[in-house]
Scaffold this motif. Structure first.
Motif, mmCIF file in Angstrom:
data_model
loop_
_atom_site.group_PDB
_atom_site.id
_atom_site.type_symbol
_atom_site.label_atom_id
_atom_site.label_comp_id
_atom_site.label_asym_id
_atom_site.label_seq_id
_atom_site.Cartn_x
_atom_site.Cartn_y
_atom_site.Cartn_z
ATOM 1 N N TYR A 109 0.864 -1.425 -0.216
ATOM 2 C CA TYR A 109 0.154 -0.144 0.127
ATOM 3 C C TYR A 109 0.765 1.235 0.264
ATOM 4 C CZ TYR A 109 -3.671 -3.349 1.115
ATOM 5 O OH TYR A 109 -4.680 -4.220 1.035
ATOM 6 N N THR A 147 -5.184 6.213 -1.503
ATOM 7 C CA THR A 147 -4.461 4.940 -1.171
ATOM 8 C C THR A 147 -4.117 4.165 -2.547
ATOM 9 O OG1 THR A 147 -5.318 4.564 0.967
ATOM 10 C CG2 THR A 147 -4.240 2.653 -0.035
ATOM 11 N N SER A 178 -2.926 0.439 -4.105
ATOM 12 C CA SER A 178 -2.520 -0.735 -3.780
ATOM 13 C C SER A 178 -2.064 -1.489 -4.855
ATOM 14 C CB SER A 178 -3.766 -1.814 -3.413
ATOM 15 O OG SER A 178 -3.456 -3.015 -3.003
#
Length: 107
Positions: free
Chosen positions: A65, A96, A98
Protein backbone atom coordinates in the motif's frame (compact mmCIF):
# COMPACT_ATOMS: atom_id res chain seq x y z
CA UNK A 1 -9.56 10.28 -2.07
CA UNK A 2 -10.22 6.92 -3.60
CA UNK A 3 -8.36 3.65 -3.30
CA UNK A 4 -6.76 2.54 -6.56
CA UNK A 5 -5.72 -1.06 -7.16
CA UNK A 6 -3.11 -1.83 -9.83
CA UNK A 7 -1.48 -5.13 -10.68
CA UNK A 8 2.28 -5.10 -10.23
CA UNK A 9 3.99 -4.39 -13.56
CA UNK A 10 0.82 -3.37 -15.42
CA UNK A 11 0.03 -0.28 -17.47
CA UNK A 12 -2.64 2.02 -16.07
CA UNK A 13 -4.29 5.15 -17.47
CA UNK A 14 -5.97 7.83 -15.39
CA UNK A 15 -8.23 10.51 -16.81
CA UNK A 16 -8.25 13.69 -14.73
CA UNK A 17 -10.86 16.33 -15.41
CA UNK A 18 -10.40 20.00 -14.55
CA UNK A 19 -11.34 23.16 -16.40
CA UNK A 20 -9.03 25.59 -14.58
CA UNK A 21 -5.66 23.84 -14.28
CA UNK A 22 -2.98 23.91 -16.97
CA UNK A 23 -1.46 20.47 -16.29
CA UNK A 24 -1.49 17.57 -13.81
CA UNK A 25 0.96 14.99 -12.47
CA UNK A 26 0.71 11.98 -10.17
CA UNK A 27 2.98 11.35 -7.18
CA UNK A 28 3.13 8.07 -5.25
CA UNK A 29 5.00 7.54 -1.98
CA UNK A 30 5.34 4.96 0.77
CA UNK A 31 4.17 7.54 3.32
CA UNK A 32 4.12 11.29 3.94
CA UNK A 33 7.70 11.29 5.26
CA UNK A 34 9.19 9.43 2.26
CA UNK A 35 10.06 11.00 -1.10
CA UNK A 36 7.84 10.00 -4.01
CA UNK A 37 8.83 6.77 -5.77
CA UNK A 38 6.61 7.50 -8.78
CA UNK A 39 6.46 11.01 -10.23
CA UNK A 40 4.88 11.46 -13.63
CA UNK A 41 5.74 14.34 -15.90
CA UNK A 42 2.99 16.99 -15.91
CA UNK A 43 0.41 16.36 -18.65
CA UNK A 44 -1.43 19.35 -20.13
CA UNK A 45 -5.21 19.50 -20.10
CA UNK A 46 -7.05 19.50 -23.39
CA UNK A 47 -10.78 20.29 -23.38
CA UNK A 48 -10.80 19.86 -19.60
CA UNK A 49 -9.16 16.41 -19.58
CA UNK A 50 -5.66 15.03 -19.16
CA UNK A 51 -4.50 11.42 -19.34
CA UNK A 52 -1.74 10.21 -17.03
CA UNK A 53 -0.17 6.88 -17.94
CA UNK A 54 1.73 4.62 -15.58
CA UNK A 55 3.97 2.16 -17.38
CA UNK A 56 4.86 -1.36 -16.33
CA UNK A 57 8.18 0.04 -15.11
CA UNK A 58 6.36 2.57 -12.90
CA UNK A 59 4.21 -0.12 -11.30
CA UNK A 60 7.01 -2.66 -10.85
CA UNK A 61 7.39 -1.66 -7.23
CA UNK A 62 6.96 -3.98 -4.23
CA UNK A 63 3.45 -5.28 -3.56
CA UNK A 64 1.82 -3.20 -0.85
CA UNK A 65 0.00 0.00 0.00
CA UNK A 66 1.16 3.49 -0.93
CA UNK A 67 -0.26 7.00 -0.79
CA UNK A 68 -0.84 9.13 -3.86
CA UNK A 69 -1.87 12.60 -4.90
CA UNK A 70 -2.68 14.33 -8.17
CA UNK A 71 -1.08 17.76 -8.48
CA UNK A 72 -2.80 20.43 -10.53
CA UNK A 73 -0.43 23.06 -11.95
CA UNK A 74 -1.18 26.52 -13.26
CA UNK A 75 0.76 28.04 -16.17
CA UNK A 76 3.36 29.47 -13.75
CA UNK A 77 4.15 26.01 -12.34
CA UNK A 78 2.47 26.60 -9.00
CA UNK A 79 0.41 23.63 -7.84
CA UNK A 80 -2.38 22.54 -5.57
CA UNK A 81 -3.39 19.00 -4.69
CA UNK A 82 -6.58 17.62 -6.17
CA UNK A 83 -9.36 16.59 -3.76
CA UNK A 84 -7.99 18.34 -0.69
CA UNK A 85 -11.38 19.72 0.32
CA UNK A 86 -11.29 17.53 3.43
CA UNK A 87 -7.88 18.88 4.48
CA UNK A 88 -7.76 20.42 7.95
CA UNK A 89 -4.32 21.53 9.11
CA UNK A 90 -2.01 18.54 9.55
CA UNK A 91 -4.92 16.12 9.11
CA UNK A 92 -4.92 15.90 5.32
CA UNK A 93 -5.96 12.68 3.65
CA UNK A 94 -4.25 11.00 0.75
CA UNK A 95 -5.57 8.38 -1.60
CA UNK A 96 -4.36 4.81 -1.24
CA UNK A 97 -2.65 2.99 -4.09
CA UNK A 98 -2.55 -0.77 -3.72
CA UNK A 99 -0.01 -2.65 -5.82
CA UNK A 100 -1.40 -6.17 -6.15
CA UNK A 101 0.64 -9.30 -6.92
CA UNK A 102 0.71 -10.63 -10.45
CA UNK A 103 1.80 -13.99 -11.79
CA UNK A 104 4.93 -13.61 -13.90
CA UNK A 105 4.86 -14.84 -17.48
CA UNK A 106 7.66 -16.96 -18.87
CA UNK A 107 8.87 -16.42 -22.39
Amino acid sequence: MDTIEINQGSFENFIVEDTEAFSVSLLVSVDIDTPAIIVTEPVEFEDGQAQITLTGEDTSIPVGYYIYEFRLYNEDGDFENLNRDDCDGDECGFGTLSICPSIEETS
